[in-house]
Write an enzyme that holds these catalytic residues in place. Structure first.
Site, short mmCIF file in Angstrom:
data_model
loop_
_atom_site.label_atom_id
_atom_site.label_comp_id
_atom_site.label_asym_id
_atom_site.label_seq_id
_atom_site.Cartn_x
_atom_site.Cartn_y
_atom_site.Cartn_z
N GLN A 199 0.93 -1.10 -0.17
CA GLN A 199 -0.03 0.17 -0.13
C GLN A 199 1.15 1.19 0.02
O GLN A 199 1.32 1.40 1.00
CB GLN A 199 -0.87 -0.19 1.14
N ALA A 240 -11.29 1.63 5.18
CA ALA A 240 -10.62 0.98 4.26
C ALA A 240 -9.76 1.90 3.27
O ALA A 240 -10.06 2.92 3.28
CB ALA A 240 -11.17 -0.32 3.46
N HIS A 241 -9.12 1.16 2.38
CA HIS A 241 -7.92 1.80 1.60
C HIS A 241 -8.58 2.83 0.57
O HIS A 241 -9.94 2.25 0.24
CB HIS A 241 -6.98 1.11 1.22
N ASN A 242 -8.43 4.11 0.43
CA ASN A 242 -8.83 4.65 -0.50
C ASN A 242 -10.22 5.30 -0.50
O ASN A 242 -10.73 5.62 -1.35
CB ASN A 242 -8.54 4.30 -1.92
#
Length: 351
Positions: A199, A240-242
């Site tokens: 990431q 979560a991511h993004n």
């Protein structure tokens, strides 16, 4: 609640309230209507609590004109009682003071920039090229990763972990056990296992954000995970991511937001809501507790999906019926076709 003491006259001026009663009466804390003593302040903003006013022993009560005639003691009359309560609560904050400077046990990289007015508590760790702004307070055990930035007057409670390159704005509050910038859940399937997708983004948090305890916000896979200004996030939330969260939104406990979802400005998300990834939610959308959000929306609104509480026997019967809905729908369509055919036949016979 601490050593703070204020007169009712001082509180009335602070709240821009109309004082009815003794301006010299001293207040040193806040309590609810049922338990408040003569040295404590209380408030009421719901009719259901009016029953307690007659026997309330509070030193004063914050209330609106709607309740003013129902209480005979000292009172501070305001237009918005809940807002007034929020403001006065700041006066009696009992959090232990943290003096400016670094505790001897803190470990601070030589390349880190720490403002002289910042307070660094015991056993804190600050990584290489990190930047700590003016008036920042890091309570014991906080870990700040390399190249992370903490804006002015932000407060991190004990044992917060801020990973590398995370950027937190000014006037934020982050509660204990929260982790900012952990890896997003990214893996490529390979035969017999998984290949980790590293990431490479970060987490960007705006100004005036408060994040509850034991919340986890993942760093972006390529771009950044972004939390807008004035967002409030409760305990035990996973972002979560993004993910992008618009300014002024509020997220209650046990919410999960999957990767690359975008939540608009001014949204409210009640407890235990689950939001699917890669969807966009419009500004001013509001979700009831337990809602499963599987698709985005383009217009503001109020949404719910979880069934309301019911007697367990009724719930069991309804659960069985739910599994029968498809068959029931098919039978209803067949009956409708038969009825249409019968009506058409009767019409033909009459003609």
């Amino acid at each position: 609640m601490g050593n703070i003491e204020k007169s009712l006259g001082e509180l009335a001026e602070y709240l821009d309230a109309e004082l009815v009663g003794d301006a010299n009466h001293r207040i040193n804390g806040i309590a609810d209507l049922q338990t408040a003593s003569a040295s404590e302040l209380s408030f009421i903003n719901q009719e259901s609590y009016a029953q307690y006013l007659a026997e309330c022993e509070s030193g004063a009560v914050i209330l609106s004109d709607d309740f003013a005639d129902k209480y005979n003691g000292n009172k501070l009359i305001v237009s918005n009682t809940y807002l007034a309560y929020a403001k006065v609560s700041a006066l009696f904050e009992s959090l232990s003071a943290l003096p400016a400077g670094a505790h001897p046990s803190a470990v601070i990289a030589t390349s880190a920039e720490v403002h002289p007015s910042a307070a660094i508590g015991a056993n804190c760790v600050i990584g290489e090229n990190a930047r700590i702004g003016a008036g920042v307070k890091l309570y014991s055990g906080v870990s700040i990763g390399d190249r992370a930035t903490i804006g002015d007057n932000t407060l991190l409670h004990p044992n917060v972990v801020v990973y590398h390159s995370v950027c937190i704005g000014s006037n934020c509050i982050i509660h204990s056990g929260t982790v900012l910038g952990s890896d997003g859940f990214g893996f490529a399937p390979v035969r017999g296992g998984w290949e980790k997708i590293h990431q490479l983004g970060a987490v960007i948090i705006g100004d005036n954000v408060e994040i509850g305890s034991n919340t986890s916000i993942d760093r972006g896979a390529l771009g950044n995970t972004v939390i807008g200004d004035n967002v409030i996030i409760d305990n035990l939330v996973h972002i979560a991511h993004n993910v992008k969260i618009g300014k002024g939104s509020a997220i209650a406990g046990c919410v999960g937001i999957a990767g690359s979802a975008t939540l608009g400005e001014g949204c409210t998300v009640a407890g235990a809501v689950a939001i699917n990834g890669h969807i966009t939610i419009a500004n001013n959308s509001h979700f009831h507790g337990g809602t499963i959000v599987t698709k985005g929306n383009t217009e503001p609104g109020v949404f719910a999906s979880a069934p309301p509480q019911q007697d367990v026997k009724k719930w069991r019967r309804n659960s069985v019926r739910y599994t029968q809905l498809d068959d029931m729908s098919s039978r209803i369509r067949q009956l409708e076709k038969q009825l249409q055919a019968l009506l058409a036949q009767n019409s033909a016979d009459k003609s």
